[in-house]
Design a protein around this motif. Sequence first.
Motif, PDB file in Angstrom:
ATOM      1  N   ALA A  56      43.021  22.128  -3.203  1.00  0.00           N
ATOM      2  CA  ALA A  56      41.918  21.731  -2.325  1.00  0.00           C
ATOM      3  C   ALA A  56      42.513  21.489  -0.952  1.00  0.00           C
ATOM      4  O   ALA A  56      43.555  20.819  -0.833  1.00  0.00           O
ATOM      5  CB  ALA A  56      41.256  20.460  -2.849  1.00  0.00           C
ATOM      6  N   SER A  75      63.560  25.658 -11.695  1.00  0.00           N
ATOM      7  CA  SER A  75      63.004  26.501 -10.623  1.00  0.00           C
ATOM      8  C   SER A  75      61.564  26.887 -10.973  1.00  0.00           C
ATOM      9  O   SER A  75      61.181  26.877 -12.154  1.00  0.00           O
ATOM     10  CB  SER A  75      63.832  27.776 -10.441  1.00  0.00           C
ATOM     11  OG  SER A  75      63.649  28.628 -11.557  1.00  0.00           O
ATOM     12  N   GLU A 134      56.304  28.280  -1.841  1.00  0.00           N
ATOM     13  CA  GLU A 134      57.240  29.187  -2.528  1.00  0.00           C
ATOM     14  C   GLU A 134      56.482  30.249  -3.319  1.00  0.00           C
ATOM     15  O   GLU A 134      56.844  31.424  -3.311  1.00  0.00           O
ATOM     16  CB  GLU A 134      58.149  28.372  -3.452  1.00  0.00           C
ATOM     17  CG  GLU A 134      59.195  29.244  -4.113  1.00  0.00           C
ATOM     18  CD  GLU A 134      60.238  28.461  -4.906  1.00  0.00           C
ATOM     19  OE1 GLU A 134      60.414  27.254  -4.670  1.00  0.00           O
ATOM     20  OE2 GLU A 134      60.858  29.082  -5.790  1.00  0.00           O
TER      21      GLU A 134
HETATM   22  N1  NAP Z   1      45.177  19.010  -2.201  1.00  0.00           N
HETATM   23  C1  NAP Z   1      45.696  19.513  -3.327  1.00  0.00           C
HETATM   24  O1  NAP Z   1      45.104  20.361  -3.987  1.00  0.00           O
HETATM   25  C2  NAP Z   1      47.039  19.034  -3.778  1.00  0.00           C
HETATM   26  C3  NAP Z   1      47.570  19.491  -4.990  1.00  0.00           C
HETATM   27  C4  NAP Z   1      48.831  19.031  -5.379  1.00  0.00           C
HETATM   28  C5  NAP Z   1      49.513  18.137  -4.566  1.00  0.00           C
HETATM   29  N2  NAP Z   1      48.962  17.708  -3.414  1.00  0.00           N
HETATM   30  C6  NAP Z   1      49.662  16.787  -2.526  1.00  0.00           C
HETATM   31  O2  NAP Z   1      50.884  17.408  -2.124  1.00  0.00           O
HETATM   32  C7  NAP Z   1      51.858  16.386  -1.868  1.00  0.00           C
HETATM   33  C8  NAP Z   1      53.105  16.717  -2.670  1.00  0.00           C
HETATM   34  O3  NAP Z   1      53.628  17.966  -2.230  1.00  0.00           O
HETATM   35  P1  NAP Z   1      55.168  18.131  -1.772  1.00  0.00           P
HETATM   36  O4  NAP Z   1      55.305  19.429  -1.095  1.00  0.00           O
HETATM   37  O5  NAP Z   1      55.593  16.902  -1.036  1.00  0.00           O
HETATM   38  O6  NAP Z   1      55.931  18.122  -3.179  1.00  0.00           O
HETATM   39  P2  NAP Z   1      55.828  19.074  -4.499  1.00  0.00           P
HETATM   40  O7  NAP Z   1      55.730  20.502  -4.086  1.00  0.00           O
HETATM   41  O8  NAP Z   1      54.816  18.521  -5.417  1.00  0.00           O
HETATM   42  O9  NAP Z   1      57.243  18.764  -5.165  1.00  0.00           O
HETATM   43  C9  NAP Z   1      58.409  19.018  -4.439  1.00  0.00           C
HETATM   44  C10 NAP Z   1      59.590  18.876  -5.368  1.00  0.00           C
HETATM   45  O10 NAP Z   1      59.581  19.955  -6.315  1.00  0.00           O
HETATM   46  C11 NAP Z   1      60.900  20.356  -6.594  1.00  0.00           C
HETATM   47  N3  NAP Z   1      61.068  21.725  -6.128  1.00  0.00           N
HETATM   48  C12 NAP Z   1      60.445  22.385  -5.111  1.00  0.00           C
HETATM   49  N4  NAP Z   1      60.868  23.650  -5.030  1.00  0.00           N
HETATM   50  C13 NAP Z   1      61.756  23.811  -6.020  1.00  0.00           C
HETATM   51  C14 NAP Z   1      62.542  24.901  -6.479  1.00  0.00           C
HETATM   52  N5  NAP Z   1      62.488  26.099  -5.876  1.00  0.00           N
HETATM   53  N6  NAP Z   1      63.373  24.721  -7.528  1.00  0.00           N
HETATM   54  C15 NAP Z   1      63.453  23.531  -8.144  1.00  0.00           C
HETATM   55  N7  NAP Z   1      62.727  22.454  -7.778  1.00  0.00           N
HETATM   56  C16 NAP Z   1      61.900  22.602  -6.717  1.00  0.00           C
HETATM   57  C17 NAP Z   1      61.816  19.398  -5.850  1.00  0.00           C
HETATM   58  O11 NAP Z   1      62.020  18.312  -6.736  1.00  0.00           O
HETATM   59  P3  NAP Z   1      63.378  17.435  -6.731  1.00  0.00           P
HETATM   60  O12 NAP Z   1      63.389  16.758  -5.393  1.00  0.00           O
HETATM   61  O13 NAP Z   1      63.223  16.503  -7.879  1.00  0.00           O
HETATM   62  O14 NAP Z   1      64.502  18.426  -6.892  1.00  0.00           O
HETATM   63  C18 NAP Z   1      60.948  18.976  -4.684  1.00  0.00           C
HETATM   64  O15 NAP Z   1      61.329  17.744  -4.098  1.00  0.00           O
HETATM   65  C19 NAP Z   1      51.185  15.060  -2.239  1.00  0.00           C
HETATM   66  O16 NAP Z   1      50.648  14.484  -1.068  1.00  0.00           O
HETATM   67  C20 NAP Z   1      50.076  15.495  -3.187  1.00  0.00           C
HETATM   68  O17 NAP Z   1      49.023  14.553  -3.214  1.00  0.00           O
HETATM   69  C21 NAP Z   1      47.742  18.137  -3.005  1.00  0.00           C
END
Ligand code: NAP
Length: 177
Positions: A12, A86, A113
């Motif tokens: 969203a 990954s 990604e």
């Molecule tokens: N509006 C929506 O539909 C929606 C949906 C989902 C989330 N969100 C929001 O998005 C935010 C979170 O997103 P974000 O970007 O900060 O984090 P994220 O994508 O949820 O998680 C990032 C973490 O994933 C792991 N990661 C990422 N790429 C990787 C790879 N290639 N290989 C291995 N591990 C990998 C790492 O974990 P490690 O650090 O543990 O290695 C990284 O710190 C929040 O605010 C959430 O509320 C919104």
Amino acid sequence: MQHPTPIILIAAIGKNNELGKNNDLLWRLKSDMNFFKSTTSGHWVIMGRKSWESLPARFRPLPNRVNCVVSRNTDFQAEGAHLFSSLHSAIEKALESGAEKAFIIGGAQIYREALADGLVNEMYLTHVDASFEDADVFFPTIDDATWERQEVGHFESDENNEFAGVFFHYRKKAAGS
Ligand SMILES: NC(=O)c1ccc[n+]([C@@H]2O[C@H](COP(=O)([O-])OP(=O)(O)OC[C@H]3O[C@@H](n4cnc5c(N)ncnc54)[C@H](OP(=O)(O)O)[C@@H]3O)[C@@H](O)[C@H]2O)c1
């Protein structure tokens, strides 16, 4: 012949592609929650470690779904979920397992990604009718040349939804179309 598992992104986004703030969502939208639940139930859901941590404890793991968490930290404990080092390995496992559908459910890093590596041909995006100056994570720019979209529903702003929104189903255009 068995069909390959479709890998589908679901998110969203606000008017400026806003996704979240302080590892949380920017809105309370019951209609969008219900759409997410009914679309993903029974299937695989793949998420980044931060999105997993952002889920309220009572929804973790997301019920009736195979929960997959992606982290580079191989010691990370995600109780009730499968841990992958990954995004590619999580997707491979879903394909190998013959999952009917696998959904990429965020967050920003994982969406970026998945799109950059061309891992998805289909998306469900809820366009939320509001903008948020304080958002700190964003969805990538959606290239109209790559994607065609169809509206599949909408909701109004009311006591259950802070803002109005429209559900779109996106499909990747065939090459050369
Ligand atoms: N509006 C929506 O539909 C929606 C949906 C989902 C989330 N969100 C929001 O998005 C935010 C979170 O997103 P974000 O970007 O900060 O984090 P994220 O994508 O949820 O998680 C990032 C973490 O994933 C792991 N990661 C990422 N790429 C990787 C790879 N290639 N290989 C291995 N591990 C990998 C790492 O974990 P490690 O650090 O543990 O290695 C990284 O710190 C929040 O605010 C959430 O509320 C919104």
